[in-house]
Design a protein around this motif. Structure first.
Motif, PDB file in Angstrom:
ATOM      1  N   GLY A 157       0.799  -1.479   0.093  1.00  0.00           N
ATOM      2  CA  GLY A 157      -0.409   0.018  -0.076  1.00  0.00           C
ATOM      3  C   GLY A 157       0.635   1.087  -0.297  1.00  0.00           C
ATOM      4  N   CYS A 158       2.000   1.525   0.428  1.00  0.00           N
ATOM      5  CA  CYS A 158       2.844   2.189   0.411  1.00  0.00           C
ATOM      6  C   CYS A 158       4.185   2.628   0.024  1.00  0.00           C
ATOM      7  N   GLY A 159       4.719   1.456  -0.516  1.00  0.00           N
ATOM      8  CA  GLY A 159       5.929   0.881  -1.160  1.00  0.00           C
ATOM      9  C   GLY A 159       7.111   1.179  -0.677  1.00  0.00           C
ATOM     10  N   PHE A 160       6.997   0.871   0.482  1.00  0.00           N
ATOM     11  CA  PHE A 160       8.681   1.257   1.375  1.00  0.00           C
ATOM     12  C   PHE A 160       9.523  -0.049   0.915  1.00  0.00           C
ATOM     13  N   ARG A 161      10.319   0.950   0.735  1.00  0.00           N
ATOM     14  CA  ARG A 161      11.669  -0.526   1.093  1.00  0.00           C
ATOM     15  C   ARG A 161      11.908  -1.146   2.461  1.00  0.00           C
ATOM     16  N   ARG A 162      12.507  -1.958   2.110  1.00  0.00           N
ATOM     17  CA  ARG A 162      13.081  -3.091   3.622  1.00  0.00           C
ATOM     18  C   ARG A 162      13.756  -2.055   4.264  1.00  0.00           C
ATOM     19  N   SER A 163      14.589  -1.092   4.219  1.00  0.00           N
ATOM     20  CA  SER A 163      15.232  -0.376   5.039  1.00  0.00           C
ATOM     21  C   SER A 163      14.494   0.702   6.164  1.00  0.00           C
ATOM     22  N   GLU A 164      13.353   1.243   5.064  1.00  0.00           N
ATOM     23  CA  GLU A 164      12.696   2.116   5.524  1.00  0.00           C
ATOM     24  C   GLU A 164      11.197   1.424   6.322  1.00  0.00           C
ATOM     25  N   LEU A 165      10.431  -0.128   6.089  1.00  0.00           N
ATOM     26  CA  LEU A 165       9.635  -0.748   6.638  1.00  0.00           C
ATOM     27  C   LEU A 165      10.645  -1.103   8.522  1.00  0.00           C
ATOM     28  N   VAL A 166      11.443  -1.177   8.090  1.00  0.00           N
ATOM     29  CA  VAL A 166      12.526  -1.526   9.087  1.00  0.00           C
ATOM     30  C   VAL A 166      13.024  -1.022  10.344  1.00  0.00           C
ATOM     31  N   GLY A 167      13.047   0.425  10.458  1.00  0.00           N
ATOM     32  CA  GLY A 167      13.502   1.396  10.564  1.00  0.00           C
ATOM     33  C   GLY A 167      12.483   2.103  10.949  1.00  0.00           C
ATOM     34  N   LEU A 168      10.711   1.868  10.340  1.00  0.00           N
ATOM     35  CA  LEU A 168       9.357   2.596  11.108  1.00  0.00           C
ATOM     36  C   LEU A 168       9.608   2.599  12.056  1.00  0.00           C
ATOM     37  N   GLY A 169       9.061   4.308  13.126  1.00  0.00           N
ATOM     38  CA  GLY A 169       8.372   3.880  14.786  1.00  0.00           C
ATOM     39  C   GLY A 169       7.213   4.714  13.983  1.00  0.00           C
ATOM     40  N   LEU A 170       6.715   4.186  16.076  1.00  0.00           N
ATOM     41  CA  LEU A 170       5.288   4.159  15.606  1.00  0.00           C
ATOM     42  C   LEU A 170       5.377   6.267  16.153  1.00  0.00           C
ATOM     43  N   ASP A 171       6.344   7.011  15.978  1.00  0.00           N
ATOM     44  CA  ASP A 171       6.097   7.777  16.353  1.00  0.00           C
ATOM     45  C   ASP A 171       6.049   8.953  14.741  1.00  0.00           C
ATOM     46  N   ASP A 172       6.284   8.157  13.939  1.00  0.00           N
ATOM     47  CA  ASP A 172       6.816   8.961  12.686  1.00  0.00           C
ATOM     48  C   ASP A 172       4.861   9.177  12.208  1.00  0.00           C
ATOM     49  N   ILE A 173       3.919   8.054  12.906  1.00  0.00           N
ATOM     50  CA  ILE A 173       3.272   8.060  11.707  1.00  0.00           C
ATOM     51  C   ILE A 173       1.800   9.356  12.686  1.00  0.00           C
ATOM     52  N   GLN A 174       1.522   9.940  11.544  1.00  0.00           N
ATOM     53  CA  GLN A 174       0.851  11.302  12.423  1.00  0.00           C
ATOM     54  C   GLN A 174       0.133  11.297  11.685  1.00  0.00           C
ATOM     55  N   MET A 175      -0.964  12.717  12.060  1.00  0.00           N
ATOM     56  CA  MET A 175      -2.426  12.994  11.022  1.00  0.00           C
ATOM     57  C   MET A 175      -2.253  14.201  10.437  1.00  0.00           C
ATOM     58  N   ARG A 176      -2.211  13.843   8.739  1.00  0.00           N
ATOM     59  CA  ARG A 176      -1.521  15.627   8.101  1.00  0.00           C
ATOM     60  C   ARG A 176      -3.077  15.470   6.765  1.00  0.00           C
ATOM     61  N   GLN A 177      -3.608  16.497   7.230  1.00  0.00           N
ATOM     62  CA  GLN A 177      -4.752  17.520   6.335  1.00  0.00           C
ATOM     63  C   GLN A 177      -5.864  16.151   5.969  1.00  0.00           C
ATOM     64  N   GLY A 178      -5.957  15.691   7.353  1.00  0.00           N
ATOM     65  CA  GLY A 178      -7.353  14.557   7.767  1.00  0.00           C
ATOM     66  C   GLY A 178      -6.882  13.260   6.664  1.00  0.00           C
ATOM     67  N   HIS A 179      -5.358  13.877   7.110  1.00  0.00           N
ATOM     68  CA  HIS A 179      -5.549  11.621   7.106  1.00  0.00           C
ATOM     69  C   HIS A 179      -3.578  10.870   6.904  1.00  0.00           C
ATOM     70  N   TRP A 180      -3.498   9.818   7.171  1.00  0.00           N
ATOM     71  CA  TRP A 180      -2.723   9.730   8.541  1.00  0.00           C
ATOM     72  C   TRP A 180      -1.516   9.101   7.156  1.00  0.00           C
ATOM     73  N   ALA A 181      -0.225   9.522   7.628  1.00  0.00           N
ATOM     74  CA  ALA A 181       0.796   9.468   6.717  1.00  0.00           C
ATOM     75  C   ALA A 181       1.738   9.139   7.785  1.00  0.00           C
ATOM     76  N   VAL A 182       3.135   8.293   7.133  1.00  0.00           N
ATOM     77  CA  VAL A 182       4.120   8.558   7.621  1.00  0.00           C
ATOM     78  C   VAL A 182       5.321  10.135   7.349  1.00  0.00           C
ATOM     79  N   VAL A 183       5.680  11.002   7.728  1.00  0.00           N
ATOM     80  CA  VAL A 183       6.184  12.137   8.127  1.00  0.00           C
ATOM     81  C   VAL A 183       7.560  12.708   8.422  1.00  0.00           C
ATOM     82  N   ASP A 184       8.043  12.926   6.656  1.00  0.00           N
ATOM     83  CA  ASP A 184       9.096  12.869   7.206  1.00  0.00           C
ATOM     84  C   ASP A 184      10.088  12.188   7.260  1.00  0.00           C
ATOM     85  N   LEU A 185       9.927  10.861   6.016  1.00  0.00           N
ATOM     86  CA  LEU A 185      10.441  10.030   6.188  1.00  0.00           C
ATOM     87  C   LEU A 185      12.085   9.923   5.711  1.00  0.00           C
ATOM     88  N   ILE A 186      13.060   9.786   5.721  1.00  0.00           N
ATOM     89  CA  ILE A 186      14.241   9.628   5.108  1.00  0.00           C
ATOM     90  C   ILE A 186      14.730   9.013   4.812  1.00  0.00           C
TER      91      ILE A 186
END
Length: 419
Positions: A157-186
């Motif tokens: 659904g989001c097209g993440f890479r393996r390294s991005e999925l492994v390093g994803l934190g719970l605080d990275d998921i925020q609400m933006r413009q009424g929609h959930w999103a992973v904000v400022d993903l490096i």
């Protein structure tokens, strides 16, 4: 008192294992990205293993060329070979900067060219039905099934890479413009992007986090055999294992986690997504990279060579030949016995062909016919001969046939031009 002799600057040509390990550590310390460190470490280890297995040789251009031939003999991809050679060049430069290798040898190694690649390798995409089938085999009531389903949902659904999925934190998921999103993903190369999360993906993610009791830190954790969640995260090999296992259950082989990233881009494009928005979703710096992920240049779903079928056309022509041969081999058609016009060679009209080798003699018409029209000057036209064809005959503007022109040849009387 004699002159003091100057000790020449001597550089070694043969590097031993401690020297290679020292240069390898210097290369890894000069890299900032963890992914680059992992790739370069693997490439340098491969070269050191090959270099130590060979007889004691000097590290020069000829040796690196032999290593390139060895990589080509393994039938590796051009990008993989060029990546391995880039690590070897970096190793030679660090050895020269440390005084372990001659600078001339390092320059010669840097001149070793990589493998030229023409075109792009075809990617692997899954259809919407296949993706749903993979998710169905990943689902279940166990803790591991919930984690695997959430991981695959994030990849599809989001097209993440393996390294991005492994390093994803719970605080990275925020609400933006009424929609959930992973904000400022490096992501790769330090590119920063924001990835929106679909509702069905967020539902699968919430089911995993609530069941596992994850309230902070990394989202995905290791799961023991009895369903116990432990550790602070997972490695990229776990993602590879989950994708391979679930795809094999669905009857799909040779599917990598990056193929799910391509599938996400392909499904977005098929549903009418804009190319620019897909580029933002994947975090590509160039739109040409996104086009390669979509497979826009070559449409394998509807190829151009499917527009014709020589096998079918060949069978149709063969059937037509067979039908014509059957008609020729059949009995002759019953002839009429009534009286007919006698031909020059005798016999009735239906018994003998009308055409003969001797041309039919007709009176030669050389009269001049005068054509008068109100809007044209007077003109003269010579009547064609008796052998004129129907297509060469002229016609009036009102659509009627010119009576001075002889139509089809026949045995009747020619029309009179003066009538």
């Amino acid at each position: 008192m004699g002159k003091q002799r100057i000790k020449p600057n001597y550089h070694r040509r043969v590097l031993r294992l401690p020297d290679l390990d020292h240069c390898k550590l210097a290369v890894l310390n000069s890299l900032g990205s963890p992914a680059s460190r992992r790739v370069y470490e693997y490439a340098i280890d491969q070269f050191i293993a090959w270099y130590c297995s060979e007889p004691r040789l000097a590290l020069n251009r000829i040796v690196v060329v032999r290593y390139r031939l060895y990589l080509e003999s393994r039938h590796l991809a051009a990008n993989t070979i060029n990546q391995q050679l880039a690590a070897v060049r970096r190793l030679a430069h660090e050895a020269a900067d440390s005084g372990l290798l001659s600078p001339e040898l390092a320059v010669g190694i840097s001149r070793v060219k990589g493998v030229k690649q023409l075109g792009f390798r075809a990617g692997n995409w899954l259809s919407a039905e296949q993706s749903s089938e993979v998710l169905k085999y990943a689902g279940g009531d166990t803790m591991r099934a919930k984690r695997d389903y959430a991981m695959l949902a994030m990849l599809f659904g989001c097209g993440f890479r393996r390294s991005e999925l492994v390093g994803l934190g719970l605080d990275d998921i925020q609400m933006r413009q009424g929609h959930w999103a992973v904000v400022d993903l490096i992501g790769k190369g330090g590119h920063i992007r924001t990835v929106p999360i679909p509702n069905w993906v967020k539902a699968a993610l919430d089911q995993w986090t609530q069941s596992a009791g994850v309230s902070e830190g990394k989202i995905f954790r290791a799961v023991a055999g009895r369903g116990k969640v432990w550790g602070s995260g997972i490695s990229q090999n776990v993602v590879w294992y989950v994708v391979r296992t679930c795809c094999e259950r669905a009857g799909l082989e040779h599917i990598a986690p990056h193929d799910l990233r391509r599938t996400c881009a392909k499904l977005c494009h098929d549903r009418g997504g804009e190319l620019e928005q897909i580029q933002f979703l994947l975090g590509h710096a160039s739109v040409q990279t996104t086009e390669r992920y979509l497979g826009c240049k070559q449409n394998l779903g509807h190829p151009v060579n499917d527009l014709f079928d020589l096998g079918t056309e060949g069978r149709r022509s063969q059937e037509n030949d067979d039908e014509s041969a059957t008609v020729k081999a059949s009995d002759p058609v019953e002839k009429t016995t009534g009286p007919g016009i006698e031909c020059s060679h005798g016999g009735a009209e239906h018994d003998r062909p009308v055409c003969d080798s001797t041309p039919l003699s007709l009176p030669e018409r050389t009269d001049l016919v005068e054509i008068r029209k109100a809007h044209r000057p007077h003109s003269l036209r010579r009547c064609p001969g008796a052998r004129a064809s129907r297509g060469d005959s002229g016609s009036k503007e009102d659509g009627q046939r010119d009576p001075a022109i002889v139509g089809s040849l026949g045995l009747g009387k020619l029309p009179d031009a003066t009538s």
